[in-house]
Design an enzyme around this catalytic site. Structure first.
Site, PDB file in Angstrom:
ATOM      1  N   GLU A 166      24.830  32.201  12.276  1.00 51.96           N
ATOM      2  CA  GLU A 166      25.420  30.777  12.718  1.00 51.96           C
ATOM      3  C   GLU A 166      24.607  30.482  11.667  1.00 51.96           C
ATOM      4  OE1 GLU A 166      24.381  30.325  16.994  1.00 51.96           O
ATOM      5  OE2 GLU A 166      25.837  32.309  16.754  1.00 51.96           O
ATOM      6  N   GLU A 353      27.868  37.878  19.227  1.00 54.67           N
ATOM      7  CA  GLU A 353      28.310  37.920  20.181  1.00 54.67           C
ATOM      8  C   GLU A 353      28.946  37.004  21.347  1.00 54.67           C
ATOM      9  OE1 GLU A 353      24.835  33.759  19.590  1.00 54.67           O
ATOM     10  OE2 GLU A 353      24.279  35.715  18.167  1.00 54.67           O
TER      11      GLU A 353
HETATM   12  C1  LIG Z   1      26.862  16.806  21.183  1.00 54.63           C
HETATM   13  C2  LIG Z   1      26.480  18.116  19.518  1.00 54.63           C
HETATM   14  O1  LIG Z   1      26.047  18.727  19.867  1.00 54.63           O
HETATM   15  C3  LIG Z   1      26.490  20.132  18.932  1.00 54.63           C
HETATM   16  C4  LIG Z   1      26.254  21.456  19.739  1.00 54.63           C
HETATM   17  O2  LIG Z   1      25.316  22.071  20.422  1.00 54.63           O
HETATM   18  C5  LIG Z   1      24.747  23.070  19.795  1.00 54.63           C
HETATM   19  C6  LIG Z   1      24.143  23.982  20.662  1.00 54.63           C
HETATM   20  C7  LIG Z   1      23.873  25.161  20.371  1.00 54.63           C
HETATM   21  C8  LIG Z   1      24.488  26.002  20.453  1.00 54.63           C
HETATM   22  C9  LIG Z   1      24.910  27.094  20.361  1.00 54.63           C
HETATM   23  C10 LIG Z   1      24.152  27.889  21.061  1.00 54.63           C
HETATM   24  N1  LIG Z   1      24.747  29.468  20.865  1.00 54.63           N
HETATM   25  C11 LIG Z   1      23.966  30.711  22.047  1.00 54.63           C
HETATM   26  C12 LIG Z   1      23.412  31.375  20.981  1.00 54.63           C
HETATM   27  N2  LIG Z   1      23.431  31.412  19.679  1.00 54.63           N
HETATM   28  C13 LIG Z   1      22.783  32.252  18.876  1.00 54.63           C
HETATM   29  C14 LIG Z   1      22.125  33.205  19.839  1.00 54.63           C
HETATM   30  O3  LIG Z   1      20.542  32.536  19.200  1.00 54.63           O
HETATM   31  C15 LIG Z   1      22.373  32.497  21.197  1.00 54.63           C
HETATM   32  O4  LIG Z   1      20.933  31.394  21.667  1.00 54.63           O
HETATM   33  N3  LIG Z   1      25.792  29.194  20.625  1.00 54.63           N
HETATM   34  N4  LIG Z   1      26.083  27.856  20.267  1.00 54.63           N
HETATM   35  C16 LIG Z   1      26.246  25.201  19.861  1.00 54.63           C
HETATM   36  C17 LIG Z   1      26.354  23.762  19.728  1.00 54.63           C
END
Ligand SMILES: CCOCCOc1ccc(-c2cn(C[C@@H]3NC[C@@H](O)[C@H]3O)nn2)cc1
Length: 448
Positions: A166, A353
């Site tokens: 990611e 994922e």
């Molecule tokens: C207001 C702004 O906010 C921004 C968005 O904030 C996020 C937070 C979290 C994610 C997020 C979490 N996950 C799951 C994880 N993928 C890797 C693995 O370690 C899992 O735990 N995918 N995406 C996306 C965006």
């Protein structure tokens, strides 16, 4: 009801990551990571949760592998904690850390499970962050040294490698949004980090070809967004494109085309930030790769709003059913975004994922997470649809094998097929575990 039959060589797996499950944060010669620092900083993680113990998988990996065998997966995606291999980031190698992963991988192979290894899933050695982290090009060299140790040690055992998990989260969520470690809030830092990790990726791929010329495959795992415009207006469509491009194109264009996407490059330039490209960087980033991992959770409906963050792209709550972390459930986005990625060619894709945060707990020893089953069912149906279109989607890994440390959400958000009682470390397979077990055993899925 429909029967979806999968190809006989389709890979069924599950995924985790080192900081989210290992614990033992001061054992085995491990150095500190930026996530130890971040989680130990008051206010950064829900209720002060941290990965000191997590699911104690450093000690309980044999129990975990027995559960993987019971589940029936043939592939397990995990990540290596760089601070276990080179505790201060680019100094002495820690033999104890390498030996831990040899024991782990050997146990996986004994169980007939293919290791699918992510080199970097966010736990940068703190000692490197102390001298600038991914902003400092020294970290590129440090990553390549770490990758070389891993390639030389595990060639022959590990055949599937991912350099970075990611990259959007590593660059933007962690250095512009400030929500993940190290918690910067600056666009230029985000572009510096994003660029340097791409250069590190390219050098690692080039080195992999030299060390493992014919024994394995390597790629990168972007999390992808799918955004649909709220209206047909050009402004809303452009706002959606920016949102899609910042997760996928910003990283995959350099890898597959050797250049950043022009429209987003110009968008950032107008905001006063540009990637710190040096002579030769784009050529090294463009090393051919064998596969990409795609992490997909949910789509959004976006409209143009100049007040809405760095992309002026506002997600709208359209009233869909949501998971317990608040993400809408709409599996068609998975189909659409995989087709969107075909512009890079009919590349080998693994869903590395996909899963749902559903916080059900055990009642009389049963976790009736029916909403997770529904989520998995509709997303696996879209996976079949993509394969049916002739796209090279080669495998599916559910996030996650077990409940674990969900970053800034701590332990309150549960993505696991297995419930973990974090007080006792008791693992309880959920109803979704048994549903997925049946899909894997049959290699076909019957919708309910
Ligand atoms: C207001 C702004 O906010 C921004 C968005 O904030 C996020 C937070 C979290 C994610 C997020 C979490 N996950 C799951 C994880 N993928 C890797 C693995 O370690 C899992 O735990 N995918 N995406 C996306 C965006």
């Amino acid at each position: 009801m429909t029967i979806f039959q999968f190809p006989k060589d389709f890979r069924w797996g599950a995924a985790t990551a080192s900081y989210q499950i290992e614990g033992a944060y001061q054992e085995g010669g491990r150095g500190l990571s930026i996530w130890d620092t971040f989680a130990h900083t008051p206010g950064k993680v829900f209720d002060g949760h941290n990965g000191n113990i997590a699911t104690d998988s450093y000690h309980r990996y044999e129990e975990d592998i027995a559960l993987m065998k019971e589940l029936g997966i043939d592939t397990y995606r995990f990540s290596i904690a760089w601070p276990r291999i080179i505790p201060d980031g680019d100094g002495e190698i820690n033999r104890e850390g390498i030996d831990f992963y040899h024991r782990f991988v050997d146990k996986l192979l004994e169980a007939g499970i293919e290791p699918f290894c992510t080199l970097y899933h966010w736990d940068l050695p703190q000692a490197l962050q102390d001298v600038g982290g991914w902003e400092n090009r020294r970290t590129i060299d440090a990553f390549v040294k770490y990758a070389e140790v891993m390639f030389r040690e595990f060639t022959g055992k590990i055949k599937f490698w991912l350099t970075f998990n990611e990259p959007w989260c590593i660059a933007f969520l962690s250095n512009l949004e400030g929500k993940h470690a190290p918690g910067n809030t600056d666009l230029q830092i985000a572009l510096n980090v994003g660029h340097n990790l791409l250069v590190a990726h390219g050098h690692a791929v080039k080195l992999f070809r030299e060390i493992s010329p014919s024994d394995g495959q390597i790629g990168i795992a972007p999390n992808v967004a799918w955004a649909v415009p709220y209206s047909k207006s050009a402004e809303d469509r452009a706002a959606c494109n920016r949102n899609i491009e910042v997760y996928a194109d910003w990283f995959l264009d350099p890898v597959y085309k050797g250049s950043y996407p022009e429209s987003l490059y110009n968008w950032f330039q107008q905001a006063g930030a540009t990637p710190p490209v040096q002579e030769g960087d784009m050529e090294i980033i463009q090393q051919p790769i064998d596969l990409i991992g795609i992490n997909y959770y949910h789509p959004t409906v976006n409209r143009y709003n100049p007040e809405a963050g760095y992309l002026h792209s506002e997600p709208i709550d359209m009233g869909l059913f949501k998971t317990d972390i608040g993400w809408p459930i709409d599996s068609v986005g998975l189909y659409d975004v995989i087709h969107y990625l075909q512009k890079y060619g009919n590349i080998d894709i693994y869903i590395t994922e996909n899963g749902a945060c559903i916080n059900d707990g055990p009642e009389n020893g049963i976790v009736n997470d029916s909403m997770r089953i529904s989520y998995l069912q509709q997303h696996i149906a879209q996976v079949h649809r993509v394969i049916n279109d002739g796209i090279h989607l080669k495998g599916y890994m559910a996030w996650s094998l077990m409940d674990n440390f969900e970053w800034a959400e701590g332990y309150r958000m549960r993505f696991g097929l297995i419930h973990v009682d974090f007080r006792t470390q008791v693992r309880t397979p959920k109803e979704s575990f048994y549903w997925y077990q049946n899909v894997i055993r049959n290699n076909w899925m019957e919708t309910r």
